[in-house]
Design an enzyme around this catalytic site. Structure first.
Site, PDB file in Angstrom:
ATOM      1  N   ASP A 234       0.778  -1.311  -0.030  1.00 44.05           N
ATOM      2  CA  ASP A 234       0.066  -0.243   0.040  1.00 44.05           C
ATOM      3  C   ASP A 234       0.875   1.550  -0.156  1.00 44.05           C
ATOM      4  OD1 ASP A 234       0.821  -0.474   2.658  1.00 44.05           O
ATOM      5  OD2 ASP A 234      -0.978  -0.808   3.563  1.00 44.05           O
TER       6      ASP A 234
ATOM      7  N   ASN B 183      -7.799  -3.061  14.446  1.00 42.81           N
ATOM      8  CA  ASN B 183      -9.455  -3.165  14.044  1.00 42.81           C
ATOM      9  C   ASN B 183      -9.404  -4.144  12.884  1.00 42.81           C
ATOM     10  OD1 ASN B 183      -8.283  -1.981  11.532  1.00 42.81           O
ATOM     11  ND2 ASN B 183      -9.916  -0.231  11.500  1.00 42.81           N
TER      12      ASN B 183
ATOM     13  N   HIS C 292      -7.305  -4.677  10.096  1.00 41.30           N
ATOM     14  CA  HIS C 292      -7.168  -4.316   8.490  1.00 41.30           C
ATOM     15  C   HIS C 292      -5.760  -5.179   8.017  1.00 41.30           C
ATOM     16  CE1 HIS C 292      -4.784  -0.396   9.923  1.00 41.30           C
ATOM     17  NE2 HIS C 292      -4.289  -0.977   9.080  1.00 41.30           N
TER      18      HIS C 292
ATOM     19  N   GLU D 238      -9.681  -1.452   5.151  1.00 33.17           N
ATOM     20  CA  GLU D 238     -10.460  -1.484   6.413  1.00 33.17           C
ATOM     21  C   GLU D 238     -11.788  -1.969   6.660  1.00 33.17           C
ATOM     22  OE1 GLU D 238      -8.791   0.086   8.650  1.00 33.17           O
ATOM     23  OE2 GLU D 238      -8.127   2.334   8.064  1.00 33.17           O
TER      24      GLU D 238
HETATM   25  C1  GLP Z   1      -0.722   0.222   8.592  1.00 35.34           C
HETATM   26  C2  GLP Z   1      -0.360  -0.534   7.400  1.00 35.34           C
HETATM   27  C3  GLP Z   1      -0.531  -1.993   7.450  1.00 35.34           C
HETATM   28  C4  GLP Z   1       0.094  -2.528   8.843  1.00 35.34           C
HETATM   29  C5  GLP Z   1      -0.763  -1.918  10.043  1.00 35.34           C
HETATM   30  C6  GLP Z   1      -0.067  -2.173  11.474  1.00 35.34           C
HETATM   31  O1  GLP Z   1      -1.899   0.840   8.673  1.00 35.34           O
HETATM   32  N1  GLP Z   1      -1.035  -0.292   6.181  1.00 35.34           N
HETATM   33  O2  GLP Z   1       0.261  -2.825   6.463  1.00 35.34           O
HETATM   34  O3  GLP Z   1       0.021  -4.119   9.135  1.00 35.34           O
HETATM   35  O4  GLP Z   1      -0.768  -0.580   9.935  1.00 35.34           O
HETATM   36  O5  GLP Z   1       0.741  -1.651  11.582  1.00 35.34           O
HETATM   37  P1  GLP Z   1       1.777  -1.993  12.743  1.00 35.34           P
HETATM   38  O6  GLP Z   1       2.521  -3.120  12.447  1.00 35.34           O
HETATM   39  O7  GLP Z   1       2.808  -0.531  12.937  1.00 35.34           O
HETATM   40  O8  GLP Z   1       1.016  -2.246  14.311  1.00 35.34           O
END
Ligand code: GLP
Length: 250
Positions: free
Chosen positions: A65, A129, A131, A136
């Site tokens: 992304d 959440n 995602h 989302e």
């Molecule tokens: C972001 C990314 C995701 C990631 C998620 C969790 O929004 N787009 O790919 O898995 O958050 O992030 P973290 O590993 O920092 O908790």
């Protein structure tokens, strides 16, 4: 789904690096993720690269992304982040590292992944959440790369990477859940108590767009590696331990 339980986040990174290094040795197309969770895995892979244990020279990589509205070279763009955290420290050619480009749009990215023969292994984190990528809750389980609007929870979670929450872009370009499902192997990592609820839902809840990560249940080869804290709300924890202790020979 294979559930691997590890005592600490460091052990999660080692287990994930074992799997990714095997793919790298075969010159695989790697699906890379940003966020803080995979950083320890990237450090472990860089350590192994420095020790001459693995090379990424024959690999290609596709990111999940990208934020819309950040200059490509912004410190927090995912284009920049993946280079800073991982790819610039190993021997994967920079031109072999691809990410969704808001200027080009979703279909161009789908076409690029298809032209590369698809992603062999997709590394994933999970949002609090549920995602994955930036899909989302409510995202179609069949979706392809397209623009999405972030949930306020995700904006709040990601504000720590910016000077203030106001600076977090609210629009993104993300691989869809249908895109992610096309990868040959899905490898989701979760660490820390903040992910315990999401892990319970994605592993033991119904397959539902309300928890996008539950799409892993539809995949033939999905591995979830969690530390004790992230595993703490799994109802069938003892069974997952039992399975791992009694792995059949493959
Ligand atoms: C972001 C990314 C995701 C990631 C998620 C969790 O929004 N787009 O790919 O898995 O958050 O992030 P973290 O590993 O920092 O908790």
């Amino acid at each position: 789904m294979d559930i691997l339980l590890r005592p600490t986040a460091t052990d999660v990174a080692v287990a994930a690096a074992d799997i990714l290094a095997d793919f790298a040795r075969r010159g695989a197309t790697l699906g890379l993720a940003t966020g803080s969770t995979p950083v320890a895995t990237y450090r472990e892979l860089i350590r192994r690269y420095d020790a001459g244990e693995v090379s990424f020279a024959d690999c290609r990589a596709f990111l999940l992304d990208e934020y819309i509205g950040l200059p490509r070279d912004h410190e927090q763009s995912y284009h920049r982040t993946i280079r800073r955290e991982f790819t610039s420290h190993v021997d994967i050619p920079d031109e072999a590292v691809h990410g969704p480009d808001p200027e080009q749009g979703g279909q161009a990215y789908e076409d690029a992944i298809t032209a590369a023969g698809g992603v062999d292994i997709q590394l994933l984190g999970v949002g609090t959440n549920g995602h994955v990528g930036f899909n989302e809750p409510g995202s179609s389980l069949a979706s392809r790369t397209r623009m999405k609007t972030l949930h306020p929870q995700t904006v709040a979670d990601n504000a720590r990477f910016f000077d203030s929450a106001d600076e977090v872009p609210i629009h993104v370009l993300t691989q869809g859940l249908g895109t992610i499902r096309r990868a040959g192997h899905l490898l989701l990592l979760a660490t820390g108590a903040g992910k315990a609820d999401a892990v319970h839902k994605l592993v033991e809840g119904p397959v539902t767009a309300s928890c996008p990560a539950s799409v892993l249940q539809l995949h033939e080869y999905a591995t979830v590696i969690v530390d004790e804290a992230a595993a703490s709300r799994l109802h069938d924890l003892e069974y997952y331990r039992f399975i791992e202790a009694h792995q059949p020979r493959r």
